[in-house]
Write a protein that holds these residues in place. Sequence first.
Motif, PDB file in Angstrom:
ATOM      1  N   ALA A  85       0.737  -1.167  -0.048  1.00  0.00           N
ATOM      2  CA  ALA A  85      -0.070  -0.010   0.100  1.00  0.00           C
ATOM      3  C   ALA A  85       0.929   1.308  -0.142  1.00  0.00           C
ATOM      4  O   ALA A  85       0.523   2.369  -0.624  1.00  0.00           O
ATOM      5  CB  ALA A  85      -0.876  -0.083   1.097  1.00  0.00           C
ATOM      6  N   PHE A  86       2.029   1.235   0.735  1.00  0.00           N
ATOM      7  CA  PHE A  86       2.681   2.545   0.944  1.00  0.00           C
ATOM      8  C   PHE A  86       4.258   2.547   0.205  1.00  0.00           C
ATOM      9  O   PHE A  86       4.813   3.741   0.285  1.00  0.00           O
ATOM     10  CB  PHE A  86       2.920   2.767   2.407  1.00  0.00           C
ATOM     11  N   HIS A  87       4.724   1.316  -0.092  1.00  0.00           N
ATOM     12  CA  HIS A  87       5.979   1.270  -0.699  1.00  0.00           C
ATOM     13  C   HIS A  87       5.928   0.150  -1.790  1.00  0.00           C
ATOM     14  O   HIS A  87       6.901  -0.181  -2.444  1.00  0.00           O
ATOM     15  CB  HIS A  87       6.897   0.742   0.182  1.00  0.00           C
ATOM     16  N   GLY A  88       4.729   0.080  -2.798  1.00  0.00           N
ATOM     17  CA  GLY A  88       4.872  -0.783  -3.606  1.00  0.00           C
ATOM     18  C   GLY A  88       5.364  -0.327  -4.920  1.00  0.00           C
ATOM     19  O   GLY A  88       5.755   0.713  -4.968  1.00  0.00           O
ATOM     20  N   PRO A  89       5.082  -1.208  -5.899  1.00  0.00           N
ATOM     21  CA  PRO A  89       5.904  -0.960  -7.399  1.00  0.00           C
ATOM     22  C   PRO A  89       5.288   0.403  -7.851  1.00  0.00           C
ATOM     23  O   PRO A  89       6.105   1.241  -8.615  1.00  0.00           O
ATOM     24  CB  PRO A  89       5.171  -1.994  -8.195  1.00  0.00           C
ATOM     25  N   GLN A  96      13.304   5.661  -5.643  1.00  0.00           N
ATOM     26  CA  GLN A  96      14.072   4.305  -5.752  1.00  0.00           C
ATOM     27  C   GLN A  96      14.208   3.778  -4.419  1.00  0.00           C
ATOM     28  O   GLN A  96      14.202   2.670  -4.090  1.00  0.00           O
ATOM     29  CB  GLN A  96      15.418   4.446  -6.364  1.00  0.00           C
ATOM     30  N   ALA A  97      14.458   4.750  -3.248  1.00  0.00           N
ATOM     31  CA  ALA A  97      14.541   4.198  -1.955  1.00  0.00           C
ATOM     32  C   ALA A  97      13.207   3.422  -1.502  1.00  0.00           C
ATOM     33  O   ALA A  97      13.356   2.535  -0.586  1.00  0.00           O
ATOM     34  CB  ALA A  97      14.824   5.350  -0.833  1.00  0.00           C
ATOM     35  N   GLU A  98      12.146   3.756  -2.115  1.00  0.00           N
ATOM     36  CA  GLU A  98      10.792   3.008  -1.741  1.00  0.00           C
ATOM     37  C   GLU A  98      10.896   1.505  -2.098  1.00  0.00           C
ATOM     38  O   GLU A  98      10.612   0.879  -1.333  1.00  0.00           O
ATOM     39  CB  GLU A  98       9.780   3.583  -2.702  1.00  0.00           C
ATOM     40  N   PHE A  99      11.863   1.139  -2.971  1.00  0.00           N
ATOM     41  CA  PHE A  99      11.592  -0.550  -3.410  1.00  0.00           C
ATOM     42  C   PHE A  99      12.642  -1.042  -2.122  1.00  0.00           C
ATOM     43  O   PHE A  99      12.520  -1.942  -1.767  1.00  0.00           O
ATOM     44  CB  PHE A  99      12.877  -0.346  -4.480  1.00  0.00           C
ATOM     45  N   GLY A 100      13.549  -0.331  -1.676  1.00  0.00           N
ATOM     46  CA  GLY A 100      14.190  -0.736  -0.261  1.00  0.00           C
ATOM     47  C   GLY A 100      13.360  -1.040   0.932  1.00  0.00           C
ATOM     48  O   GLY A 100      13.561  -1.801   1.473  1.00  0.00           O
ATOM     49  N   PHE A 101      12.599   0.081   1.126  1.00  0.00           N
ATOM     50  CA  PHE A 101      11.609   0.002   1.935  1.00  0.00           C
ATOM     51  C   PHE A 101      10.579  -1.103   1.879  1.00  0.00           C
ATOM     52  O   PHE A 101      10.260  -2.066   2.796  1.00  0.00           O
ATOM     53  CB  PHE A 101      10.746   1.275   2.238  1.00  0.00           C
ATOM     54  N   PHE A 102      10.256  -1.270   0.552  1.00  0.00           N
ATOM     55  CA  PHE A 102       9.356  -2.497   0.046  1.00  0.00           C
ATOM     56  C   PHE A 102       9.825  -3.666   0.394  1.00  0.00           C
ATOM     57  O   PHE A 102       9.444  -4.741   1.154  1.00  0.00           O
ATOM     58  CB  PHE A 102       9.080  -2.525  -1.279  1.00  0.00           C
ATOM     59  N   VAL A 103      11.230  -4.072   0.041  1.00  0.00           N
ATOM     60  CA  VAL A 103      11.881  -5.010   0.304  1.00  0.00           C
ATOM     61  C   VAL A 103      12.027  -5.729   2.100  1.00  0.00           C
ATOM     62  O   VAL A 103      12.110  -6.638   2.512  1.00  0.00           O
ATOM     63  CB  VAL A 103      13.357  -5.356  -0.407  1.00  0.00           C
ATOM     64  N   ASP A 104      12.428  -4.350   2.602  1.00  0.00           N
ATOM     65  CA  ASP A 104      12.593  -4.780   4.155  1.00  0.00           C
ATOM     66  C   ASP A 104      11.415  -5.282   4.842  1.00  0.00           C
ATOM     67  O   ASP A 104      11.470  -5.969   5.846  1.00  0.00           O
ATOM     68  CB  ASP A 104      12.847  -3.366   4.686  1.00  0.00           C
ATOM     69  N   HIS A 105      10.047  -4.746   4.303  1.00  0.00           N
ATOM     70  CA  HIS A 105       9.080  -5.573   4.840  1.00  0.00           C
ATOM     71  C   HIS A 105       8.908  -6.991   4.854  1.00  0.00           C
ATOM     72  O   HIS A 105       8.494  -7.718   5.465  1.00  0.00           O
ATOM     73  CB  HIS A 105       7.699  -4.772   4.142  1.00  0.00           C
ATOM     74  N   PHE A 106       9.631  -7.544   3.719  1.00  0.00           N
ATOM     75  CA  PHE A 106       9.611  -8.993   3.614  1.00  0.00           C
ATOM     76  C   PHE A 106      10.683  -9.672   4.319  1.00  0.00           C
ATOM     77  O   PHE A 106      10.312 -10.810   4.994  1.00  0.00           O
ATOM     78  CB  PHE A 106       9.842  -9.275   2.233  1.00  0.00           C
TER      79      PHE A 106
END
Length: 140
Positions: A85-89, A96-106
């Motif tokens: 919802a907040f850091h997806g594609p 581009q930092a959002e991709f890192g935030f997205f991966v951190d959630h996993f």
Amino acid sequence: MGRTVAILIARLIFAGAFAMAAAFKFAGMADTAAYIAAAGFPVPLLLAWLAAIFEVGLVLAFLTGAFFSEAALLAAAYVIFLAFAFHGPSHWQGNQAEFGFFVDHFTFLAGLLFAAVHGPGERLTARNGLLWKDQAASAR
């Protein structure tokens, strides 16, 4: 002894992460609501309050061990929802930092799933829940 210490530290880390998230929400509820609204969700102030209260519940579960596995599973679902919802594609092009935030959630998801399966440990644990069973009681 090492296993117990590791489990207790993990529980404190989970509790700490959600406690910080809740504290930031309570300290800036209007800012949190604005962030939720910017993502396109309706009733953002209500959702901000519900998220903060939910996070406090998670903190209590992680600290006490009560309903630990259930809380870890709910937290896992919540964390993945937040990732998309907040850091997806759709956010990656703008920052581009959002991709890192997205991966951190996993990574967080993996820890929560592991915790859900293995339970709260044997020390400093309220022994109630629907999924996790007291190993000592099961052996009797």
